[in-house]
Design an enzyme around this catalytic site. Sequence first.
Site, mmCIF file in Angstrom:
data_model
loop_
_atom_site.group_PDB
_atom_site.id
_atom_site.type_symbol
_atom_site.label_atom_id
_atom_site.label_comp_id
_atom_site.label_asym_id
_atom_site.label_seq_id
_atom_site.Cartn_x
_atom_site.Cartn_y
_atom_site.Cartn_z
ATOM 1 N N HIS A 146 1.002 -1.177 -0.036
ATOM 2 C CA HIS A 146 0.175 -0.005 0.153
ATOM 3 C C HIS A 146 0.977 1.432 0.004
ATOM 4 C CE1 HIS A 146 -3.421 2.277 1.349
ATOM 5 N NE2 HIS A 146 -2.795 3.180 1.764
ATOM 6 N N GLU A 147 1.972 1.395 0.963
ATOM 7 C CA GLU A 147 2.605 2.594 0.988
ATOM 8 C C GLU A 147 3.372 2.659 -0.157
ATOM 9 O OE1 GLU A 147 1.562 4.732 3.143
ATOM 10 O OE2 GLU A 147 0.413 3.247 4.399
ATOM 11 N N HIS A 149 2.010 4.411 -2.783
ATOM 12 C CA HIS A 149 1.962 6.111 -2.551
ATOM 13 C C HIS A 149 3.479 6.645 -2.969
ATOM 14 C CE1 HIS A 149 -1.712 6.902 -0.285
ATOM 15 N NE2 HIS A 149 -1.495 6.159 0.631
HETATM 16 ZN ZN ZN Z 1 -2.975 5.248 1.896
#
Ligand code: ZN
Length: 530
Positions: free
Chosen positions: A293-294, A297
Amino acid sequence: MNPADLFRAIGSAGEEKWYNFLMQTETPMRAIEQLQARLADVKAVRGAASVLGWDQQTYMPPGGAGARANQLSVLSKISHEMATGPDTERLLAEAERETKDADPDSDEASFVRVARRDYDQAAKLPTALVAELSRVTALAHEEWARARQDSDYPRFAPWLERILDLTRQVAQHLGYQDVMYDALLDLYEPGMKTREVRAMFDALRPAQVALVQAIIAKGPDLIDASPLQLDYDEATQTQFGLEVVRRLGFDFARGRQDRAVHPFCTSFSRDDVRITTRFDKNWPPMSLFGSIHETGHALYEQGVDPRYDGNTLEGGTSLGVHESQSRLWENLVGRSRPFWQCFYPSLQAAFPGALSDVPLESFYRAINRVWPSLIRVEADEVTYNLHILLRFELENDLLEGRLSVADAPQTWNAKMREYLGLTPENDAQGILQDVHWSGGSFGYFPTYTVGNLLSVQLFEKADADLGGQTADQVARGDFAPLLAWLREHVHQWGRKYDPSDLIRRVTGGPLDPAPYLRYLQRKYGEIYRM
Ligand code: ZN
């Protein structure tokens, strides 16, 4: 020229920029160039504050909290004064005159437009309020962490009261037409209105609740997640996660991963992007999907065009678009069958004791098991948006004074029962679970749902453009085509296009719940044989 400008001119630039810099000392710079230099300084101060914020959540000992709050408060005061000073206002007005006939799609016109929005937002807030909010939230973060650890809501309640009071002041200064929430939402998702968020949830809620109910009716035992609850050595988890992150395209020469209580991604520049993760020895999906997830980003931050280095247009255009990147990699890629066709053999080899007898298909179903749960960050794709809806409603009621801080835990629990059929045993599993309110981030939560919807819209467009080959490429561990598509259509633009503009340019239409609902029904209809 101050030393920072000199350093910027010679730092990463090369001879041509150095030559231009020397020439600029003789010929007066245009206002837009002076404004860019000034806002680059603001960005540098904010970057320094981000380093301190990152350190606070990773390595700082608890004793550092008081001094750190003061340091962050002073830096936010300095950057706010620089961003809103009379010089900035004058340069901005002149830059607007200089670019009034420029192509609205040009970098210069986009820079001036974004700089104007940032300025208007910042200039409406008194410096004292900004500094106070920074100081209070830095202290509140530590109080929240301890309150959550001890499940002690009364410890956090006075801080929440104080932060709500400051947040209402922020909303009043920013101004709004309809509800207070509009002013705050706009800080995270520029241009989006509270009524649009309501409409989004109105479209999602009945279908998502029906899907959850249909899955619950199948019973909790249809999918066995117990192999994921065995012993998973933490060092091996770390190693495996880092290898996945590297293969997805995270550039470790321009970033690193550390541990934190609450996983996050922060960037000090496109060339220094930090991600964090956390571990549960008996639940490897926590660290693995947290890292993926990170990384989503981080790939966005690392992928902005280098011509925006240090510029106001560097970084993501909104939190919703940012979250579309993290959710795309976490869910559309990381929780897909092709992804594990690629990675499952090496995961089995890393954890033979736990997984050698578990077939790929059972593992795929286990990591996609749907069941109502109390903790948002651990929620599956089907129930996730219901966690966000609860927070969106609660935030509005707290801000508008329809709900008191004292009564908030009971309301939280009642909504958990209504949407997910669960009652938290304590406030640590309920209202104290999220970091956001201790940081003053009211209006932030809806961007998670925006990101979920957009992740599917973007993935479907990418797959169509890539000739429907994405699944095969992912199964081969070839993530480059998908990443290149995202770089070209989303990442490179940074903040150049407003979120709604970007979404239209890339997908041809507005943000739309329908593809997301179709995706959920297709994926989970198959997994749950419905
Ligand atoms: Zn997030």
